[in-house]
Design an enzyme around this catalytic site. Sequence first.
Site, PDB file in Angstrom:
ATOM      1  N   ARG A  50       0.915  -1.304   0.364  1.00 15.83           N
ATOM      2  CA  ARG A  50      -0.470   0.093   0.187  1.00 15.83           C
ATOM      3  C   ARG A  50       1.014   1.238   0.131  1.00 15.83           C
ATOM      4  NH1 ARG A  50      -2.276   0.240   4.393  1.00 15.83           N
ATOM      5  NH2 ARG A  50      -2.612  -1.526   4.943  1.00 15.83           N
TER       6      ARG A  50
ATOM      7  N   SER B  45      -8.757  -0.336   0.042  1.00 13.74           N
ATOM      8  CA  SER B  45      -9.237  -0.280   0.972  1.00 13.74           C
ATOM      9  C   SER B  45     -10.128   0.533   1.712  1.00 13.74           C
ATOM     10  CB  SER B  45      -8.585  -1.082   2.163  1.00 13.74           C
ATOM     11  OG  SER B  45      -9.505  -2.080   2.963  1.00 13.74           O
ATOM     12  N   HIS B  46      -9.641   1.009   2.982  1.00 12.48           N
ATOM     13  CA  HIS B  46     -10.319   1.862   3.773  1.00 12.48           C
ATOM     14  C   HIS B  46      -9.567   3.214   3.377  1.00 12.48           C
ATOM     15  CE1 HIS B  46      -7.793   0.169   6.711  1.00 12.48           C
ATOM     16  NE2 HIS B  46      -7.854   1.145   7.397  1.00 12.48           N
TER      17      HIS B  46
ATOM     18  N   LYS C  52      -3.885  -6.814  -2.482  1.00 13.18           N
ATOM     19  CA  LYS C  52      -4.078  -7.697  -1.809  1.00 13.18           C
ATOM     20  C   LYS C  52      -3.628  -8.894  -2.482  1.00 13.18           C
ATOM     21  CE  LYS C  52      -7.254  -5.475   1.225  1.00 13.18           C
ATOM     22  NZ  LYS C  52      -8.790  -5.239   1.945  1.00 13.18           N
TER      23      LYS C  52
ATOM     24  N   ASP D 293     -16.750  -0.784   3.910  1.00 19.50           N
ATOM     25  CA  ASP D 293     -15.262  -0.004   3.481  1.00 19.50           C
ATOM     26  C   ASP D 293     -15.356  -0.178   1.814  1.00 19.50           C
ATOM     27  OD1 ASP D 293     -14.851  -3.002   2.938  1.00 19.50           O
ATOM     28  OD2 ASP D 293     -12.997  -2.908   4.156  1.00 19.50           O
TER      29      ASP D 293
ATOM     30  N   ASP E 109     -12.797  -1.133  -0.078  1.00 20.17           N
ATOM     31  CA  ASP E 109     -13.438  -2.139  -1.229  1.00 20.17           C
ATOM     32  C   ASP E 109     -14.364  -3.450  -0.868  1.00 20.17           C
ATOM     33  OD1 ASP E 109     -11.578  -2.962   1.082  1.00 20.17           O
ATOM     34  OD2 ASP E 109     -10.729  -4.412   0.044  1.00 20.17           O
TER      35      ASP E 109
ATOM     36  N   ASP F  83     -14.900  -5.714   2.126  1.00 21.21           N
ATOM     37  CA  ASP F  83     -14.556  -6.708   2.419  1.00 21.21           C
ATOM     38  C   ASP F  83     -14.531  -6.325   4.491  1.00 21.21           C
ATOM     39  OD1 ASP F  83     -12.077  -4.586   3.222  1.00 21.21           O
ATOM     40  OD2 ASP F  83     -10.693  -6.567   2.324  1.00 21.21           O
ATOM     41  N   ARG F  84     -15.906  -5.079   4.392  1.00 24.22           N
ATOM     42  CA  ARG F  84     -15.253  -5.073   5.415  1.00 24.22           C
ATOM     43  C   ARG F  84     -17.297  -4.567   6.047  1.00 24.22           C
ATOM     44  NH1 ARG F  84     -12.282  -1.667   8.856  1.00 24.22           N
ATOM     45  NH2 ARG F  84     -11.818  -0.734   7.259  1.00 24.22           N
TER      46      ARG F  84
ATOM     47  N   HIS G 271     -13.686  -7.763   9.096  1.00 25.76           N
ATOM     48  CA  HIS G 271     -13.541  -8.585   8.771  1.00 25.76           C
ATOM     49  C   HIS G 271     -14.043  -9.783   8.905  1.00 25.76           C
ATOM     50  CE1 HIS G 271     -10.668  -7.289   6.191  1.00 25.76           C
ATOM     51  NE2 HIS G 271     -10.167  -6.145   6.808  1.00 25.76           N
TER      52      HIS G 271
END
Length: 467
Positions: free
Chosen positions: A20, A110-111, A120, A246, A248, A250-251, A333
């Site tokens: 990242r 992501s966030h 990822k 979030d 992407d 995934d949460r 997650h």
Amino acid sequence: MTAMTTPALPAEIFKAYDIRGIVGKTLTPAIVRAIGQGLGTLALEKSGPGATIAIGRDGRLSGPEFAAALADGIRSTGAGVVDVGCVPTPVTYFAAQHLGCGSCVSITGSHNPPEYNGLKMVIAGQTLATDAIQALRQQLLDGRVTSAAAPGPFRTENVLPAYLERILGDVKLTRPMKVVVDCGNGVAGAVAPELFTGLGCQIVPLFCEVDGTFPNHHPDPSKPENLEDVMRALRDTDAEIGLAFDGDGDRLGVVTKDGEVIFADRQMMLFAEDVLTRVPGGEIIYDVKCSRLLADHIRAKGGRPLMWKTGHALVKAKLKETGAPLAGEMSGHIFFKERWYGFDDGLYAGARLLEILSRSPDANAVLKALPNSTATPELNIKMAEGEPFALVAKLQAEARFPAAREVIGIDGVRVEYADGFGLARASNTTPVVVLRFEADTPAALARIQDEFRAALVAVWPGLALPF
């Protein structure tokens, strides 16, 4: 193997669970292309000739350019690429399963704020984390990459219909529900309305237009300030629950009708209870930041609680190692192995939550009845790069907690008391020490914080504490 000209690879972008960096500064198309060469080489080593990597990307503005650079790097090794387009990270994970290639990369920040992006990575079924990510950087610095005479094959594939069909074939609601769905302009907006409508829900959509500038609020549902729009919509409509995702997808974040945030450790109580009806005696994994009431709840429902390190990649590895049917992290997650694939998927977790809540006429009552305690949110001690790990190491070696029942050192220092716990761990993503406290009463919470305050200042004098 042939040598290659490697761009500078800033050490700070190779994080514990992903890569990242800041677009155009620490993360450039040239760097992403080089990483693609490393990943293509790894895929060929693990999967043999014909190795293929699925690539997906979130809605960030730099996504298309990075996806092209990544594909170019992978194909230069002779490995193939399937581009699944602008989709949530869990859809990219799904593509690796559905297409049978076993390897995938999600290009996502992501966030994080809009100026960030990252990768990822899953190669031959293994999520790259910690040492494997450092080894990838070293491999690139050493020039140990395969170079093929002709580029590997490339194709595009729309896996969204198969993803939706898979969930809609698995999850069934007992009754229709009205749900606020806040995607925060993240890529979940490309999927969530169709998914939840397909489940039979009426939705109140918030910020479901994918926009990589995130013009409305930051797409991080673990922070209560980012859930204010959901709370307002729950007040202003007859929706009975709010779901937030979030950047992407995934949460998962969850808000009750009356505006209470149900953090992931309490969501896990419901999920564990449900899963254990079909997997009696199953092991349920949770990270060190979660409430101790979760372990009690898992035991009460006949399961075996297992505390583990924080980090989606680390939890996924533990899930695979143990064969546990379910795992979850305080950050949101949730990993279902029972009925699903074992990767973290906020959209699927949201569907499973609605399935459970739809069995009751009053979803709010079910959520409010979950065991609760007096607890702090995550508190952060900001420090210089490297200092958080040094502080936690000193705590582990030198600190004394006279009233403790147990001191757990699997990830930082988690001190268990008869009436609560305190935690100090070094973040693997930013230079902070993460603190969390929980107790049966406000007085017990204050006492535990006092003991931690004394321990922290004793090993690191002059520390500015956030409590």
